[in-house]
Design a protein around this motif. Structure first.
Motif, PDB file in Angstrom:
ATOM      1  N   LEU A  39      -8.006   0.746   1.971  1.00  0.00           N
ATOM      2  CA  LEU A  39      -6.620   0.984   2.378  1.00  0.00           C
ATOM      3  C   LEU A  39      -6.509   1.886   3.599  1.00  0.00           C
ATOM      4  CD1 LEU A  39      -5.128   1.684  -1.166  1.00  0.00           C
ATOM      5  CD2 LEU A  39      -4.572  -0.300   0.251  1.00  0.00           C
ATOM      6  N   LEU A  40      -7.332   2.900   3.650  1.00  0.00           N
ATOM      7  CA  LEU A  40      -7.209   3.908   4.693  1.00  0.00           C
ATOM      8  C   LEU A  40      -8.536   4.624   4.839  1.00  0.00           C
ATOM      9  CD1 LEU A  40      -4.312   6.385   5.255  1.00  0.00           C
ATOM     10  CD2 LEU A  40      -6.573   7.325   4.834  1.00  0.00           C
ATOM     11  N   MET A  41      -8.820   5.069   6.065  1.00  0.00           N
ATOM     12  CA  MET A  41     -10.020   5.857   6.295  1.00  0.00           C
ATOM     13  C   MET A  41      -9.715   6.969   7.276  1.00  0.00           C
ATOM     14  SD  MET A  41     -13.747   4.698   7.698  1.00  0.00           S
ATOM     15  CE  MET A  41     -14.720   5.846   8.650  1.00  0.00           C
ATOM     16  N   GLU A 255      -3.480  -9.359  -3.202  1.00  0.00           N
ATOM     17  CA  GLU A 255      -2.221  -9.008  -3.867  1.00  0.00           C
ATOM     18  C   GLU A 255      -1.357  -8.210  -2.897  1.00  0.00           C
ATOM     19  OE1 GLU A 255      -4.143  -8.576  -8.386  1.00  0.00           O
ATOM     20  OE2 GLU A 255      -3.520  -6.786  -7.274  1.00  0.00           O
ATOM     21  N   PRO A 256      -0.038  -8.175  -3.125  1.00  0.00           N
ATOM     22  CA  PRO A 256       0.837  -7.387  -2.248  1.00  0.00           C
ATOM     23  C   PRO A 256       0.446  -5.906  -2.256  1.00  0.00           C
ATOM     24  CG  PRO A 256       2.133  -8.838  -3.661  1.00  0.00           C
ATOM     25  CD  PRO A 256       0.720  -8.881  -4.177  1.00  0.00           C
ATOM     26  N   VAL A 257       0.577  -5.271  -1.106  1.00  0.00           N
ATOM     27  CA  VAL A 257       0.326  -3.835  -0.972  1.00  0.00           C
ATOM     28  C   VAL A 257       1.628  -3.169  -0.551  1.00  0.00           C
ATOM     29  CG1 VAL A 257      -0.937  -2.045   0.266  1.00  0.00           C
ATOM     30  CG2 VAL A 257      -2.082  -4.184  -0.341  1.00  0.00           C
ATOM     31  N   PHE A 258       2.125  -2.278  -1.419  1.00  0.00           N
ATOM     32  CA  PHE A 258       3.346  -1.535  -1.098  1.00  0.00           C
ATOM     33  C   PHE A 258       3.040  -0.056  -1.323  1.00  0.00           C
ATOM     34  CE2 PHE A 258       7.519   0.106  -0.983  1.00  0.00           C
ATOM     35  CZ  PHE A 258       8.346  -0.841  -0.370  1.00  0.00           C
ATOM     36  N   GLY A 259       2.999   0.696  -0.238  1.00  0.00           N
ATOM     37  CA  GLY A 259       2.671   2.108  -0.347  1.00  0.00           C
ATOM     38  C   GLY A 259       3.710   2.988   0.291  1.00  0.00           C
ATOM     39  N   TYR A 260       3.815   4.188  -0.223  1.00  0.00           N
ATOM     40  CA  TYR A 260       4.682   5.203   0.392  1.00  0.00           C
ATOM     41  C   TYR A 260       4.102   6.567   0.059  1.00  0.00           C
ATOM     42  CZ  TYR A 260       8.832   7.523   2.167  1.00  0.00           C
ATOM     43  OH  TYR A 260       9.687   8.306   2.907  1.00  0.00           O
ATOM     44  N   GLY A 261       3.761   7.330   1.104  1.00  0.00           N
ATOM     45  CA  GLY A 261       3.204   8.654   0.861  1.00  0.00           C
ATOM     46  C   GLY A 261       1.925   8.584   0.052  1.00  0.00           C
ATOM     47  N   PRO A 262       1.866   9.302  -1.079  1.00  0.00           N
ATOM     48  CA  PRO A 262       0.615   9.397  -1.838  1.00  0.00           C
ATOM     49  C   PRO A 262       0.419   8.298  -2.878  1.00  0.00           C
ATOM     50  CG  PRO A 262       2.243  10.839  -2.805  1.00  0.00           C
ATOM     51  CD  PRO A 262       2.905  10.193  -1.613  1.00  0.00           C
ATOM     52  N   VAL A 264       0.208   4.012  -3.806  1.00  0.00           N
ATOM     53  CA  VAL A 264       0.034   2.639  -3.326  1.00  0.00           C
ATOM     54  C   VAL A 264       0.085   1.704  -4.529  1.00  0.00           C
ATOM     55  CG1 VAL A 264      -1.394   1.006  -2.052  1.00  0.00           C
ATOM     56  CG2 VAL A 264      -1.395   3.422  -1.396  1.00  0.00           C
ATOM     57  N   MET A 265       1.139   0.898  -4.563  1.00  0.00           N
ATOM     58  CA  MET A 265       1.340  -0.022  -5.679  1.00  0.00           C
ATOM     59  C   MET A 265       1.560  -1.430  -5.127  1.00  0.00           C
ATOM     60  SD  MET A 265       0.923   2.052  -8.225  1.00  0.00           S
ATOM     61  CE  MET A 265       1.528   1.162  -9.665  1.00  0.00           C
ATOM     62  N   ASN A 266       2.220  -2.299  -5.912  1.00  0.00           N
ATOM     63  CA  ASN A 266       2.471  -3.674  -5.478  1.00  0.00           C
ATOM     64  C   ASN A 266       3.930  -3.943  -5.126  1.00  0.00           C
ATOM     65  OD1 ASN A 266       0.166  -4.099  -7.947  1.00  0.00           O
ATOM     66  ND2 ASN A 266      -0.282  -5.000  -5.953  1.00  0.00           N
ATOM     67  N   THR A 267       4.841  -3.079  -5.612  1.00  0.00           N
ATOM     68  CA  THR A 267       6.270  -3.296  -5.359  1.00  0.00           C
ATOM     69  C   THR A 267       6.969  -1.970  -5.074  1.00  0.00           C
ATOM     70  OG1 THR A 267       6.972  -3.016  -7.668  1.00  0.00           O
ATOM     71  CG2 THR A 267       6.261  -5.238  -6.993  1.00  0.00           C
ATOM     72  N   GLN A 268       8.140  -2.049  -4.459  1.00  0.00           N
ATOM     73  CA  GLN A 268       8.933  -0.849  -4.201  1.00  0.00           C
ATOM     74  C   GLN A 268       9.367  -0.199  -5.500  1.00  0.00           C
ATOM     75  OE1 GLN A 268      12.459  -1.534  -1.887  1.00  0.00           O
ATOM     76  NE2 GLN A 268      12.869   0.636  -1.588  1.00  0.00           N
ATOM     77  N   ALA A 269       9.702  -0.998  -6.500  1.00  0.00           N
ATOM     78  CA  ALA A 269      10.136  -0.444  -7.783  1.00  0.00           C
ATOM     79  C   ALA A 269       9.026   0.402  -8.415  1.00  0.00           C
ATOM     80  CB  ALA A 269      10.538  -1.574  -8.733  1.00  0.00           C
ATOM     81  N   GLU A 270       7.773  -0.034  -8.267  1.00  0.00           N
ATOM     82  CA  GLU A 270       6.651   0.733  -8.822  1.00  0.00           C
ATOM     83  C   GLU A 270       6.468   2.051  -8.079  1.00  0.00           C
ATOM     84  OE1 GLU A 270       3.819  -2.913 -10.468  1.00  0.00           O
ATOM     85  OE2 GLU A 270       3.713  -2.308  -8.373  1.00  0.00           O
ATOM     86  N   ILE A 271       6.754   2.061  -6.784  1.00  0.00           N
ATOM     87  CA  ILE A 271       6.681   3.299  -6.012  1.00  0.00           C
ATOM     88  C   ILE A 271       7.751   4.278  -6.476  1.00  0.00           C
ATOM     89  CG2 ILE A 271       6.980   4.318  -3.724  1.00  0.00           C
ATOM     90  CD1 ILE A 271       4.323   2.916  -4.011  1.00  0.00           C
ATOM     91  N   MET A 272       8.948   3.780  -6.671  1.00  0.00           N
ATOM     92  CA  MET A 272      10.046   4.633  -7.138  1.00  0.00           C
ATOM     93  C   MET A 272       9.732   5.217  -8.512  1.00  0.00           C
ATOM     94  SD  MET A 272      13.264   2.310  -5.807  1.00  0.00           S
ATOM     95  CE  MET A 272      14.498   3.438  -6.465  1.00  0.00           C
TER      96      MET A 272
END
Length: 294
Positions: A39-41, A255-262, A264-272
């Motif tokens: 995801l990130l390095m 699979e979809p990648v949906f991340g915000y800040g710390p 990383v999930m698959n949907t915006q709802a999971e991030i919330m």
């Protein structure tokens, strides 16, 4: 024979906390498909820290949905998390932390390193988890240098240390959720090697130091990465100087990648939901490393 798709290099350093001067080499925000399952390095250093009574680093913060992998090349890092994981990793050691369902952690310079100061160099990776594993129980793996097998490359070309996955029947100690190869490669000047990897897997070559020609086409220098095509199962490395290289390979997670800040999930709802769970204390709490010493 694999070909190089493109190369990446970051000339924009930034600080993570007050202990990690990093350059972000790649991120899922830009090239998610090309780098999956990674995801990130961030590449920290090389730099020199003076002696200090203050333990520099980054304070407590949460993660969910992925793993952080920290490779220390020089210096010392201490980790503590709310799932009970923690310890000090030295030069040559690797810390593999699975955040999964969520935890809070803190990373600081080791006490001994802070007191004495010295050279510091580190790579930290974010490794994605499949949807079915994102809410697994957190775990912590401290992989000591002596645990990781080293393979001598042909014709005295150098060495290959297996952190995860395998090379020529040498198995790395890291436990992974998907198939990953992570190798610490050291090449001698004028050496040329051909490395075999699974076709269809992501293939990334990061040169920490030295000058290396990848796939007979692209020459990389310090802190530069090549992203190779997934097709094919062989690629070449030619060292114009002594070189220190990190190889990253793995089976893509489609699979979809949906991340915000710390998180990383698959949907915006999971991030919330992750933010809510963190605010509700469901990811736990920790005492600061420095506070625990008083």
């Amino acid at each position: 024979m694999k070909k190089v798709l493109f190369t990446q290099k970051s000339d924009f350093p930034h600080w993570v906390g007050d202990g990690f001067p990093v350059r972000t080499i790649f991120s899922y925000n830009d090239i998610a498909r090309e780098i999956s399952p990674f995801l990130l390095m961030d590449y920290a250093g090389p730099t020199v820290f003076p002696p200090s009574e203050h333990r520099k680093g980054v304070g407590s913060h949460p993660h969910r949905g992925f793993e952080t992998v920290t490779l220390v090349y020089d210096g010392q890092v201490e980790h503590r998390d709310s799932a009970g994981g923690g310890g000090v990793i030295q030069a040559g050691d690797v810390q593999w932390m699975t955040a999964a369902s969520g935890l809070v952690h803190e990373e600081k310079h080791g006490k001994e390193f802070a007191k004495k100061g010295g050279g510091f160099e580190m790579v930290q990776l974010w490794v994605n988890l499949p949807k079915k594993d994102k809410m697994s129980k957190p775990r912590y793996q401290a992989l000591k240098y002596e645990q990781t097998p080293t393979v001598q490359l042909p014709k005295q070309a150098g060495t290959l240390r297996v952190i995860a996955g395998e090379y020529q029947k040498a198995l790395g100690p890291a436990k992974t959720f998907t198939t990953i190869n992570m190798w610490d490669v050291r090449l001698n000047k004028d050496a040329q090697v051909k490395l075999d990897v699974p076709s269809g897997h992501t293939t990334l070559v990061f040169v920490l130091s030295g000058e290396v020609k990848v796939a007979d086409s692209h020459t990389l220098n310090d802190a530069e990465m090549a992203i190779l095509e997934k097709e094919g199962n062989t690629f070449s490395l030619t060292a114009n100087t002594d070189a220190k290289i990190l190889f990253l390979g793995g089976e893509p997670i489609n699979e979809p990648v949906f991340g915000y800040g710390p998180f990383v999930m698959n949907t915006q709802a999971e991030i919330m939901q992750a933010f809510k769970d963190f605010e509700d204390g469901k990811m736990g709490v920790i005492d600061s490393i420095e506070g625990s010493e008083k």
